[in-house]
Every structure is written in structure tokens, then in C-alpha cells.
Design a protein around this motif. Structure first.
Motif, PDB file in Angstrom:
ATOM      1  N   ASN A  67       0.828  -1.208   0.000  1.00 15.89           N
ATOM      2  CA  ASN A  67       0.000   0.000   0.000  1.00 15.89           C
ATOM      3  C   ASN A  67       0.865   1.263   0.000  1.00 15.89           C
ATOM      4  N   ALA A  68       0.712   2.127   1.014  1.00 14.64           N
ATOM      5  CA  ALA A  68       1.404   3.423   1.022  1.00 14.64           C
ATOM      6  C   ALA A  68       2.675   3.395   1.851  1.00 14.64           C
ATOM      7  N   TYR A  69       3.190   2.222   2.157  1.00 18.63           N
ATOM      8  CA  TYR A  69       4.385   2.109   2.991  1.00 18.63           C
ATOM      9  C   TYR A  69       5.644   1.993   2.125  1.00 18.63           C
ATOM     10  N   SER A  70       6.739   2.519   2.649  1.00 18.78           N
ATOM     11  CA  SER A  70       8.055   2.333   2.049  1.00 18.78           C
ATOM     12  C   SER A  70       9.075   2.256   3.173  1.00 18.78           C
ATOM     13  N   TYR A  71      10.292   1.860   2.848  1.00 17.73           N
ATOM     14  CA  TYR A  71      11.306   1.688   3.890  1.00 17.73           C
ATOM     15  C   TYR A  71      12.688   2.051   3.359  1.00 17.73           C
ATOM     16  N   TYR A  72      13.601   2.246   4.320  1.00 16.77           N
ATOM     17  CA  TYR A  72      15.010   2.467   4.004  1.00 16.77           C
ATOM     18  C   TYR A  72      15.852   1.842   5.112  1.00 16.77           C
ATOM     19  N   PHE A  73      16.869   1.089   4.729  1.00 17.37           N
ATOM     20  CA  PHE A  73      17.787   0.482   5.704  1.00 17.37           C
ATOM     21  C   PHE A  73      19.205   0.594   5.166  1.00 17.37           C
ATOM     22  N   SER A  74      20.121   1.003   6.035  1.00 16.27           N
ATOM     23  CA  SER A  74      21.537   1.039   5.639  1.00 16.27           C
ATOM     24  C   SER A  74      22.413   0.728   6.841  1.00 16.27           C
ATOM     25  N   ALA A 109      17.525   2.703  10.161  1.00 15.51           N
ATOM     26  CA  ALA A 109      16.379   2.046   9.539  1.00 15.51           C
ATOM     27  C   ALA A 109      15.165   2.951   9.695  1.00 15.51           C
ATOM     28  N   LYS A 110      14.334   3.008   8.646  1.00 13.50           N
ATOM     29  CA  LYS A 110      13.184   3.907   8.668  1.00 13.50           C
ATOM     30  C   LYS A 110      12.041   3.307   7.852  1.00 13.50           C
ATOM     31  N   VAL A 111      10.822   3.463   8.360  1.00 10.04           N
ATOM     32  CA  VAL A 111       9.608   3.079   7.639  1.00 10.04           C
ATOM     33  C   VAL A 111       8.755   4.328   7.451  1.00 10.04           C
ATOM     34  N   ASN A 112       8.288   4.550   6.224  1.00  6.50           N
ATOM     35  CA  ASN A 112       7.475   5.715   5.896  1.00  6.50           C
ATOM     36  C   ASN A 112       6.052   5.285   5.558  1.00  6.50           C
ATOM     37  N   TYR A 113       5.103   6.144   5.901  1.00  6.82           N
ATOM     38  CA  TYR A 113       3.708   5.916   5.514  1.00  6.82           C
ATOM     39  C   TYR A 113       3.151   7.214   4.939  1.00  6.82           C
ATOM     40  N   ALA A 114       2.680   7.153   3.703  1.00  6.39           N
ATOM     41  CA  ALA A 114       2.131   8.322   3.029  1.00  6.39           C
ATOM     42  C   ALA A 114       0.667   8.497   3.400  1.00  6.39           C
ATOM     43  N   LEU A 115       0.380   9.540   4.197  1.00 12.78           N
ATOM     44  CA  LEU A 115      -0.991   9.841   4.553  1.00 12.78           C
ATOM     45  C   LEU A 115      -1.774  10.355   3.352  1.00 12.78           C
ATOM     46  N   SER A 116      -1.078  11.102   2.484  1.00  4.62           N
ATOM     47  CA  SER A 116      -1.665  11.656   1.271  1.00  4.62           C
ATOM     48  C   SER A 116      -0.516  11.978   0.321  1.00  4.62           C
ATOM     49  N   ASP A 117      -0.829  12.661  -0.754  1.00  2.69           N
ATOM     50  CA  ASP A 117       0.221  13.085  -1.672  1.00  2.69           C
ATOM     51  C   ASP A 117       1.117  14.141  -1.052  1.00  2.69           C
ATOM     52  N   SER A 118       0.665  14.785   0.017  1.00  2.00           N
ATOM     53  CA  SER A 118       1.412  15.888   0.621  1.00  2.00           C
ATOM     54  C   SER A 118       2.007  15.560   1.988  1.00  2.00           C
ATOM     55  N   ALA A 119       1.455  14.590   2.704  1.00  2.00           N
ATOM     56  CA  ALA A 119       1.872  14.322   4.087  1.00  2.00           C
ATOM     57  C   ALA A 119       2.499  12.938   4.214  1.00  2.00           C
ATOM     58  N   LEU A 120       3.555  12.876   5.023  1.00  2.00           N
ATOM     59  CA  LEU A 120       4.300  11.627   5.204  1.00  2.00           C
ATOM     60  C   LEU A 120       4.683  11.472   6.668  1.00  2.00           C
ATOM     61  N   ILE A 121       4.445  10.274   7.228  1.00  2.00           N
ATOM     62  CA  ILE A 121       4.876   9.943   8.592  1.00  2.00           C
ATOM     63  C   ILE A 121       6.031   8.955   8.507  1.00  2.00           C
ATOM     64  N   HIS A 122       7.025   9.128   9.372  1.00  2.00           N
ATOM     65  CA  HIS A 122       8.120   8.160   9.412  1.00  2.00           C
ATOM     66  C   HIS A 122       8.415   7.751  10.853  1.00  2.00           C
ATOM     67  N   VAL A 123       8.856   6.505  10.991  1.00  2.00           N
ATOM     68  CA  VAL A 123       9.305   5.947  12.270  1.00  2.00           C
ATOM     69  C   VAL A 123      10.618   5.234  11.998  1.00  2.00           C
ATOM     70  N   GLY A 124      11.611   5.469  12.849  1.00  2.00           N
ATOM     71  CA  GLY A 124      12.900   4.847  12.578  1.00  2.00           C
ATOM     72  C   GLY A 124      13.791   4.770  13.791  1.00  2.00           C
ATOM     73  N   VAL A 125      14.988   4.274  13.573  1.00  2.00           N
ATOM     74  CA  VAL A 125      15.984   4.166  14.634  1.00  2.00           C
ATOM     75  C   VAL A 125      17.366   4.373  14.020  1.00  2.00           C
TER      76      VAL A 125
END
Length: 386
Positions: free
Chosen positions: A232-239, A256-272
């Protein structure tokens, strides 16, 4: 191969090429900051920068040449009650002198850059700053490969901040008009594969920095990164990056980070984020470009931290805003100790074609028993292009 030989011939015979009209721009940047520690002392920091950009293309060769002159003035008053006792500093530099061109080869494009320009590793953590050197990159729809070789010893030490043999920020001697930066001969090479299984991208990179002082603290790094969309609207990044000094130590930086697109304009991320301390077989992590792991500079450290965090960003037309929160856990050795909380809000507006302004507010609250510092910084900035 013929196109590659042709491109090298263009580099060698540039002085005879037909040159188009000169393009130029003048950029003024202002940054005004108010800083407080525990709301007991209040400081003031004023930074003004002026950039002159000059560029022009070289006939029909596909190459262009660009240069940028840079003038910076800074006034720092650590206590506004003694405002006139603050310190003044300046820097003058040519922070861009680049010859660049693109050549179509097969289904990809070969990019060649020579001179002085910004160079960054995949993570922007090991090395992210100016360097003098030569870069060659080939970009294909499925893969890309690149190599860079350069030298940092001719840079202005007031314009870059690099670590020395002791892994501390190199500070030049006072009084010099153009103090030379810490001298490293460096290489950076890597490749990436895109559009793999499920449109995933993998990147591999190796870097080396050969200390040209008598200390000979040579540093080597490798890093790997994996990123792409999830359901769905999730993406990730790990390095993850591993480094060593003279093959005597091993250090690590992982994010490491996981992103969730709330809309075309807003994005939430959670990471460590993790930068190793003296943790088991690992030593303190240090990249070449000196940085702090938190933006408030309450802890001027680059290692020994585990940092979970979250944030939300919003972009709409000419407006951008970001709210970030991080929780700092110290891990200098074997134990984990809660250290503090940081919150950072920033806003940026492109008001006109040639005017941009923004506001940043960052705060760090120390929760250790010693309660070392609670720092708050508010910064207003604007950029004007002539």
C-alpha cells in the motif's frame, strides 16, 4: 568506447572550444539564531553569506563549466548581556569550480565531473562536503556505477569540518586568511541495482581516506543500503556502514526507517539510528565529515547512541514543514542509559521566485541524573536571489 575517448578529448581541448554566453546569479543567505541553556543564559548567533555563481556551456560538447565564490561573516555572542564581547569570524572561498558533462552511451548516460564540488556517500554520514577531484558515473535504467578520487588538503578549513587523527573536529590555527583543511587522499566507489524484486533498490559502496599527516590515521568504510516500497502506502530504508582505522578497530553506523504516506502531501516516518560506542568488539563510530548525532548540539557526540524517533512532514505547493521527535539512549559501553529527548520543528516557504524564508525551533531536554543541559535554539533564515 569511441564516445568515452571523445569525452576525454573534450576535457583535454577545452580551451579551444566555442563558449556560449555567461550565466550568473548572486545569492544572499541570512541566519539569525537565539540560543538558551536551561533558560539561564541567552546567546545570539548571526551568519550572513554571499554567493556569486558563474556558469556557461562549452559549445555543443555537452559540457559546462561553473564556479562559485563564497563570503561568510559570523558574529557569536554566547551571552547577550555582554553582547559586545562576542566573537567575529569570516571565511572567503571558492566552493565550486567544476567542469561537468553528460554523454549518452548505449541505454545509459555517462557523467564526468572534475574540479571542486560537493561529494557525499550513500548515507550522507561518512563524508558529505566539498572535495577536489574527479568523478565518473554511469547511470543505466537497471544499474549505476561510479568512482571518485580526490584530495581535501587544499580546501578552506573554515568552510569544511573534518575529523583529525584523534577523531575530533580539526580546528585550524587562528590568524590565517586561508587555513588549509585536514589532508586526506580519498576514494569513493560503488554501484546500485534498481527495479529488482518488487521495485527494490540495493546500493553497495566503499570509501578510503589516507591521512597525509605524520599521524597516518587511515580510515576505510563499506556500506550497504536497501530501500523500496512495501504494501500500500508504505516504504522503507535500511543502511549499515562499517569502518576501521588502520584495520585496528571496527565501528558501525546503522539506520532504519519506515514511511507511511498519509496523502500526496503528508508523510509519517518511524525509525531508529545507531552509532556505535565501545560496544563489545565495536569501537566509537566517526565519519570523516564531523557531525553531531542530534541537531540541538546539546550533545556534541557522534558515537555511543541508540536513537529511536518519529516525525511527520507536509509539502504543498511552495510550503514545507517538518516535526521531528527523538529519544536518545546512551550506549558508550555495555549499558543502555536514557539520555534525553529532542524535538525539532522547521518550516520553509518559497514566497517568490527569488525569495525563500524559514523558521526552525529545536529543543533538547536532558533526563540524566546529572541533568547536564537543556538547550533550545530558534533560527530565522531567508535566502534572496538576484
Amino acid at each position: 568506447m569511441k564516445k568515452l575517448l571523445l569525452s576525454l578529448a573534450v576535457l583535454a581541448g577545452i580551451s579551444t572550444a566555442t563558449v556560449s554566453a555567461l550565466d550568473s546569479s548572486l545569492i544572499f543567505k541570512n541566519k539569525t539564531s537565539a540560543i538558551t541553556s536551561d533558560f539561564e543564559t541567552f546567546g545570539f548567533l548571526q551568519i550572513d553569506e554571499l554567493y556569486l555563481n558563474l556558469s556557461r556551456s562549452i559549445g555543443k560538447t555537452g559540457f559546462d563549466i561553473a564556479t562559485e565564490f563564497y563570503l561568510k561573516a559570523m558574529y557569536n555572542a554566547k551571552d547577550v548581556t555582554n553582547f559586545l564581547d562576542g566573537s567575529f569570524a569570516y571565511a572567503f572561498d571558492m566552493d565550486l569550480l567544476r567542469l561537468e558533462g553528460n554523454i549518452n552511451i548505449g541505454q545509459g548516460t555517462l557523467n564526468i565531473k572534475a574540479g571542486r564540488f560537493n561529494v557525499s556517500d550513500n548515507t550522507y554520514t561518512i563524508f558529505s562536503q566539498l572535495s577536489d577531484g574527479l568523478s565518473i558515473k554511469y547511470v543505466h535504467p537497471v544499474f549505476s556505477v561510479y568512482a571518485f578520487g580526490g584530495y581535501t588538503g587544499f580546501l578552506n578549513a573554515r568552510n569544511v569540518i573534518m575529523i583529525d587523527d584523534q577523531s575530533k573536529a580539526y580546528v585550524p590555527e587562528e590568524g590565517s586568511f586561508y587555513p588549509l583543511a585536514y589532508p586526506y587522499i580519498m576514494y569513493d566507489a560503488g554501484f546500485s541495482l534498481s527495479n529488482l524484486f518488487g521495485n527494490q533498490t540495493i546500493k553497495l559502496e566503499t570509501l578510503g581516506f589516507f591521512d597525509r599527516t605524520s599521524k597516518a590515521a587511515n580510515r576505510y568504510y563499506v556500506n550497504a543500503a536497501l530501500s523500496g516500497p512495501l504494501a500500500n502506502a508504505y516504504s522503507y530504508y535500511f543502511s549499515t556502514s562499517f569502518g576501521t582505522v588502520n584495520f585496528e578497530t571496527i565501528m558501525n553506523y546503522t539506520t532504519a526507517k519506515v514511511n507511511y504516506a498519509l496523502s500526496d502531501s503528508a508523510l509519517i516516518h518511524v525509525g531508529v539510528e545507531y552509532a556505535s560506542g565501545n560496544n563489545g568488539f565495536l569501537s566509537k563510530f566517526a565519519g570523516i565529515s564531523s557531525r553531531t548525532i542530534n541537531s540541538s548540539a546539546a550533545y556534541p557526540e557522534t558515537s555511543g547512541f541508540l536513537v529511536p524517533g518519529t516525525g511527520i512532514s507536509y509539502v504543498k505547493n511552495n510550503f514545507y514543514t517538518l516535526l521531528d521527535a527523538k529519544f536518545f539512549i546512551e550506549c558508550p559501553e555495555s549499558e543502555l542509559t536514557p539520555a534525553g529527548v529532542e524535538a525539532d520543528w522547521s518550516m520553509l516557504v518559497n514566497a517568490l521566485y527569488d525569495l525563500q524564508f524559514g523558521l526552525d525551533v529545536a529543543g533538547y531536554y536532558d533526563i540524566t541524573p546529572e541533568h547536564k543541559k537543556t538547550n533550545v535554539m530558534a533560527t530565522f533564515r531567508f535566502v534572496l536571489v538576484f
